[in-house]
Design an enzyme around this catalytic site. Structure first.
Site, PDB file in Angstrom:
ATOM      1  N   HIS A 195      78.340  -3.362  43.372  1.00 44.94           N
ATOM      2  CA  HIS A 195      78.748  -5.102  41.806  1.00 44.94           C
ATOM      3  C   HIS A 195      78.303  -6.131  42.380  1.00 44.94           C
ATOM      4  O   HIS A 195      77.515  -6.984  42.141  1.00 44.94           O
ATOM      5  CB  HIS A 195      79.232  -5.055  41.103  1.00 44.94           C
ATOM      6  CG  HIS A 195      79.452  -3.737  39.823  1.00 44.94           C
ATOM      7  ND1 HIS A 195      78.796  -3.478  39.461  1.00 44.94           N
ATOM      8  CD2 HIS A 195      80.679  -2.737  40.812  1.00 44.94           C
ATOM      9  CE1 HIS A 195      79.219  -3.103  38.507  1.00 44.94           C
ATOM     10  NE2 HIS A 195      80.254  -1.959  39.528  1.00 44.94           N
ATOM     11  N   GLU A 235      71.790  -8.035  32.401  1.00 41.16           N
ATOM     12  CA  GLU A 235      70.134  -8.126  33.488  1.00 41.16           C
ATOM     13  C   GLU A 235      69.707  -8.528  32.128  1.00 41.16           C
ATOM     14  O   GLU A 235      68.367  -8.613  33.019  1.00 41.16           O
ATOM     15  CB  GLU A 235      69.790  -6.858  34.173  1.00 41.16           C
ATOM     16  CG  GLU A 235      69.418  -5.172  33.195  1.00 41.16           C
ATOM     17  CD  GLU A 235      70.818  -5.029  32.848  1.00 41.16           C
ATOM     18  OE1 GLU A 235      70.446  -3.577  31.860  1.00 41.16           O
ATOM     19  OE2 GLU A 235      72.194  -5.729  32.237  1.00 41.16           O
TER      20      GLU A 235
END
Length: 302
Positions: free
Chosen positions: A196, A226
């Site tokens: 991450h 995203e």
């Protein structure tokens, strides 16, 4: 810019340069198209330093926020603003408190008049100083409330708000707006493979990339996860596709392992009746089509 007055059945030509206050005119894009000589005499700006520039050039950051969030929307709906307090910058960067009156005409031009408010009595000066402190605090709070913490782009709530104002202005000036929805390809795989922290790095670098390629008048936001949005005012479909091609090339410079990052882009164009909700729906559907076409491509909603 001459002024005319009827006097004894004669028309006399007067100049705004003889007034002791500042006067300027901006067009529908908030670009300065006229300034009187007050700017040179009192603020030490030369006309060619201001003409053709955004009005933001002569305002502090907190006053820019106040201009965008209150003054311009008020002008849009009420056609005039009176006794507004702003902080203006001289050519040397000196902060000058000014009181502003403004009026919007039917063509989108705004006529601004202002006077220096720093010579008021001590109590008023103290109020100005207090206001500046409050503006600075408000600026920090608004920045936290309106931007995405990771990328420093606009967040979803701020994008929803500003997009409505942008579309209203586009309708008033009869200009089209492009909306792009940008979705990172295989982002879950990036997180699963590299972790991450690397996923966050990719999001930050993509945010920087979108800021770099966008104009000052464009709205750029991280809309969630995203997914990123860009609104391009005064843009046609051909220009939008060229912009997307450049965007794909620039984004490919962001490395994920040994490979360049790719995104799928959905695009659509506004018309005179478009709402942000409708535009987003069309552009979001176009993203899915771009992914179905093999990803790393742009699909334009027709």
């Amino acid at each position: 810019m001459p002024l005319y007055q009827l006097d004894n059945n004669k028309v006399a030509d007067f100049s705004a340069d003889y007034f002791l206050n500042g006067a300027l005119v901006t067009n529908a894009d908030n670009v300065i198209v006229y300034v009187n000589t007050y700017f040179k005499k009192e603020l030490h700006w030369h006309c060619n330093e201001l003409l053709g520039k955004y009005i933001d050039k002569i305002l502090t950051k907190s006053s820019k926020i106040f201009l965008q969030s209150y003054v311009l929307p008020t002008l849009l709906h009420e056609k005039q603003c009176q006794e507004m307090q702003l902080i203006m910058l001289s050519a040397q960067g000196e902060r000058i408190a000014v009181t502003v009156n403004a009026q919007l005409d039917e063509k989108g031009y705004i006529y601004w008049s202002f006077f220096n408010a720093t010579q008021r009595d001590k109590l008023y000066d103290e109020l100005i100083n207090t206001r500046e402190k409050l503006e600075a605090q408000t600026e920090r709070l608004q920045s936290l409330a309106s931007t995405d913490e990771l990328t420093s782009l606009l967040n979803r709530r701020e994008m929803d708000y500003r997009s409505v104002l942008l579309l209203e202005q586009a309708k008033r000036t009869h200009r089209s707006v492009a909306l792009l929805v940008i979705d990172i390809d295989n982002f879950k795989q990036i997180n699963d493979t590299y972790g991450h922290l690397q996923g966050d790095r990719v999001l930050k670098e993509l945010g920087q990339c979108l800021k770099k390629i966008s104009r000052q008048t464009d709205l750029v936001a991280r809309y969630g996860g995203e997914e990123f949005l860009i609104m391009l005012p005064d843009t046609h479909s051909a220009d939008t596709l060229i912009f997307c091609q450049r965007l794909h090339q620039l984004i490919a410079e962001i490395k994920v392992g040994s490979e360049g990052l790719t995104v799928s882009i959905g695009a659509c164009m506004s018309d005179s009746d478009s709402t942000f909700t409708e535009l987003f729906k069309h552009a979001d559907n176009a993203v899915y089509q771009a992914k179905a076409n093999g990803k790393n491509t742009t699909y334009m909603h027709s």
